[in-house]
Design an enzyme around this catalytic site. Structure first.
Site, PDB file in Angstrom:
ATOM      1  N   ASP A  25      12.082  14.174   5.902  1.00 34.35           N
ATOM      2  CA  ASP A  25      11.447  14.422   5.583  1.00 34.35           C
ATOM      3  C   ASP A  25      10.626  15.708   5.601  1.00 34.35           C
ATOM      4  O   ASP A  25      10.423  16.671   6.739  1.00 34.35           O
ATOM      5  CB  ASP A  25      10.073  13.822   6.385  1.00 34.35           C
ATOM      6  CG  ASP A  25      10.430  12.209   7.247  1.00 34.35           C
ATOM      7  OD1 ASP A  25      11.318  11.717   7.882  1.00 34.35           O
ATOM      8  OD2 ASP A  25       9.294  11.538   6.727  1.00 34.35           O
ATOM      9  N   GLU A  74       7.550  12.654   0.162  1.00 33.29           N
ATOM     10  CA  GLU A  74       6.221  12.361   0.847  1.00 33.29           C
ATOM     11  C   GLU A  74       5.736  12.801   1.181  1.00 33.29           C
ATOM     12  O   GLU A  74       4.316  12.390   1.333  1.00 33.29           O
ATOM     13  CB  GLU A  74       6.512  11.220   1.479  1.00 33.29           C
ATOM     14  CG  GLU A  74       7.062  10.396   2.639  1.00 33.29           C
ATOM     15  CD  GLU A  74       6.173   9.786   3.496  1.00 33.29           C
ATOM     16  OE1 GLU A  74       5.467   8.406   3.229  1.00 33.29           O
ATOM     17  OE2 GLU A  74       6.040   9.789   4.966  1.00 33.29           O
ATOM     18  N   ASN A  75       6.271  14.133   2.276  1.00 31.80           N
ATOM     19  CA  ASN A  75       4.949  14.390   3.040  1.00 31.80           C
ATOM     20  C   ASN A  75       4.917  16.368   2.673  1.00 31.80           C
ATOM     21  O   ASN A  75       4.840  16.708   3.109  1.00 31.80           O
ATOM     22  CB  ASN A  75       5.050  14.930   4.889  1.00 31.80           C
ATOM     23  CG  ASN A  75       5.578  13.339   5.142  1.00 31.80           C
ATOM     24  OD1 ASN A  75       6.321  13.232   5.699  1.00 31.80           O
ATOM     25  ND2 ASN A  75       4.221  12.362   5.351  1.00 31.80           N
ATOM     26  N   ASN A  83       5.649   5.847   2.755  1.00 32.69           N
ATOM     27  CA  ASN A  83       4.565   5.151   2.796  1.00 32.69           C
ATOM     28  C   ASN A  83       3.362   6.731   2.250  1.00 32.69           C
ATOM     29  O   ASN A  83       1.902   6.602   1.593  1.00 32.69           O
ATOM     30  CB  ASN A  83       3.604   4.944   4.188  1.00 32.69           C
ATOM     31  CG  ASN A  83       4.158   6.460   5.054  1.00 32.69           C
ATOM     32  OD1 ASN A  83       4.998   6.504   5.197  1.00 32.69           O
ATOM     33  ND2 ASN A  83       2.973   6.442   6.580  1.00 32.69           N
ATOM     34  N   HIS A  84       3.491   7.582   2.452  1.00 29.65           N
ATOM     35  CA  HIS A  84       2.944   8.819   1.575  1.00 29.65           C
ATOM     36  C   HIS A  84       2.624   9.165   0.420  1.00 29.65           C
ATOM     37  O   HIS A  84       1.903   9.926  -0.407  1.00 29.65           O
ATOM     38  CB  HIS A  84       2.381  10.347   2.223  1.00 29.65           C
ATOM     39  CG  HIS A  84       2.210   9.887   3.363  1.00 29.65           C
ATOM     40  ND1 HIS A  84       1.079   9.471   3.668  1.00 29.65           N
ATOM     41  CD2 HIS A  84       2.577   9.789   5.250  1.00 29.65           C
ATOM     42  CE1 HIS A  84       0.060   9.219   5.383  1.00 29.65           C
ATOM     43  NE2 HIS A  84       1.677   9.134   5.744  1.00 29.65           N
ATOM     44  N   HIS A  87      12.918   3.957   5.485  1.00 31.41           N
ATOM     45  CA  HIS A  87      11.349   4.716   5.691  1.00 31.41           C
ATOM     46  C   HIS A  87      10.823   4.150   6.009  1.00 31.41           C
ATOM     47  O   HIS A  87      10.048   2.606   5.841  1.00 31.41           O
ATOM     48  CB  HIS A  87      10.629   5.492   4.058  1.00 31.41           C
ATOM     49  CG  HIS A  87       9.456   6.603   5.262  1.00 31.41           C
ATOM     50  ND1 HIS A  87       9.935   7.923   5.066  1.00 31.41           N
ATOM     51  CD2 HIS A  87       8.617   6.176   5.343  1.00 31.41           C
ATOM     52  CE1 HIS A  87       9.113   8.079   5.400  1.00 31.41           C
ATOM     53  NE2 HIS A  87       7.802   7.254   5.288  1.00 31.41           N
ATOM     54  N   HIS A 100      10.859   8.705   8.476  1.00 35.33           N
ATOM     55  CA  HIS A 100       9.204   8.918   8.705  1.00 35.33           C
ATOM     56  C   HIS A 100       8.801   9.022  10.272  1.00 35.33           C
ATOM     57  O   HIS A 100       7.659   9.741  10.381  1.00 35.33           O
ATOM     58  CB  HIS A 100       8.941   7.018   8.472  1.00 35.33           C
ATOM     59  CG  HIS A 100       7.632   6.704   8.465  1.00 35.33           C
ATOM     60  ND1 HIS A 100       6.432   7.282   8.263  1.00 35.33           N
ATOM     61  CD2 HIS A 100       6.855   5.985   9.999  1.00 35.33           C
ATOM     62  CE1 HIS A 100       5.312   6.897   8.524  1.00 35.33           C
ATOM     63  NE2 HIS A 100       5.721   6.296   9.418  1.00 35.33           N
ATOM     64  N   HIS A 146       9.577  11.249  11.970  1.00 35.06           N
ATOM     65  CA  HIS A 146       9.913  12.813  12.240  1.00 35.06           C
ATOM     66  C   HIS A 146      10.568  13.372  13.322  1.00 35.06           C
ATOM     67  O   HIS A 146      10.936  14.125  13.800  1.00 35.06           O
ATOM     68  CB  HIS A 146       8.209  13.441  12.240  1.00 35.06           C
ATOM     69  CG  HIS A 146       7.603  13.625  10.478  1.00 35.06           C
ATOM     70  ND1 HIS A 146       6.646  14.328  10.458  1.00 35.06           N
ATOM     71  CD2 HIS A 146       7.785  12.164   9.109  1.00 35.06           C
ATOM     72  CE1 HIS A 146       5.879  13.766   9.363  1.00 35.06           C
ATOM     73  NE2 HIS A 146       7.350  13.166   8.582  1.00 35.06           N
TER      74      HIS A 146
HETATM   75 FE   LIG Z   1       6.272   8.341   6.146  1.00 34.80          FE
END
Ligand SMILES: [Fe+2]
Length: 276
Positions: free
Chosen positions: A14, A45-46, A73-74, A157, A182, A184
């Protein structure tokens, strides 16, 4: 692809905000050269200030040498940009979103004459309500096998380590690699079993001196009082880049896999897989 030739891919965990993009910009080109990497996948996604991915930042990452970006999810935090990216660029969202959701979570790529399928999936616990990733992925893998595609990479994820282990136990010997994202935080459990490379979580690329890439003050306040606020990616921080490099043979079996943790002070820590 010539017989006995191998393909080497890399996966970056990520990417969190500008510090994550910056450390990639500073290091990815030389890592690709040094390790002879053919194809780079990254979870993005981040990548835009911790929440979602803009078109501008996606292009910045492609220009750094990333070939394909996965999500989670983001993925929808910058919704308009994400829909544009899903339609026009090698950008995936988890495939186990319901069918009416824009985009896809599977892409077959041509690399030096071989076909590499990348699958993006999302777990269940603490995640948005999606289709069962386990039954869903079996259908995808079966379809790819019928197409004689042997090089299969999965970004799973998910929050829960056991969900990731379940996927690995289900698919070992059938796919080339399963990398978790996810949380991190990187895990110390790289293995290659029956030709499948596996790590529970690659860990993030971004600021490392706070709370999973975000400034610590708001998460601390939330923990102490239950009151939230907007999480922020710091502008200045100590950063880390976390990248796994996986070598696959002509049959899609992983034969070597290791991870590099690259710190902002140029210190590098390499860890290897156990081969079962
Ligand atoms: Fe995530």
């Amino acid at each position: 692809m010539l017989k006995n030739e191998k393909v080497k891919i890399a996966f970056i965990g990520d990417i969190v905000g500008r510090p994550g993009r910056k450390i990639i910009k500073e290091n990815l080109t030389k890592l690709k050269e040094l390790h002879g990497i053919d194809f780079v996948i990254a979870n993005g996604e981040n990548a835009s200030h911790g929440f979602g991915l803009t078109v501008k930042n996606a292009n910045e990452l492609f220009n750094c040498g990333i070939d394909l970006i996965t999500g989670g999810n983001h993925s929808w935090d910058k919704k308009k940009d994400m829909i544009a990216l899903l339609e026009s660029k090698p950008v995936l969202r988890p495939d186990n979103y319901p069918q009416e959701v824009p985009g896809s979570g599977v892409l077959v790529n041509e690399i030096n004459g071989i076909k590499l399928a990348v699958i993006n999936l999302m777990g269940l616990y603490t995640m948005p309500q999606v289709l069962n990733p386990f039954t869903h992925v079996l259908d995808i893998v079966e379809h790819l096998e019928k197409e004689n595609i042997k090089h299969i990479f999965i970004d799973f994820h998910a929050e829960v380590t056991a969900e990731k282990r379940i996927l690995m136990q289900m698919l070992k010997g059938r796919v080339s690699a399963i990398c978790g994202t996810h949380t991190h935080v990187g895990t110390d459990d790289q293995e290659i079993t029956d030709g499948t490379y596996y790590v529970t979580d690659v860990g993030m690329t971004g600021c490392r001196d706070n709370v999973i890439g975000m400034e610590s003050d708001i998460p601390i306040k939330k923990a102490l009082t239950g009151l939230g606020g907007h999480f922020n990616v710091p502008n200045n921080c100590k950063s880390i880049m976390q990248i796994v490099i996986i070598e696959m043979d002509q049959d899609g079996k992983s034969v070597n896999g290791f991870k590099i943790k690259l710190y902002d002070n140029k210190k590098e820590v390499i860890s290897n897989s156990i081969i079962n």
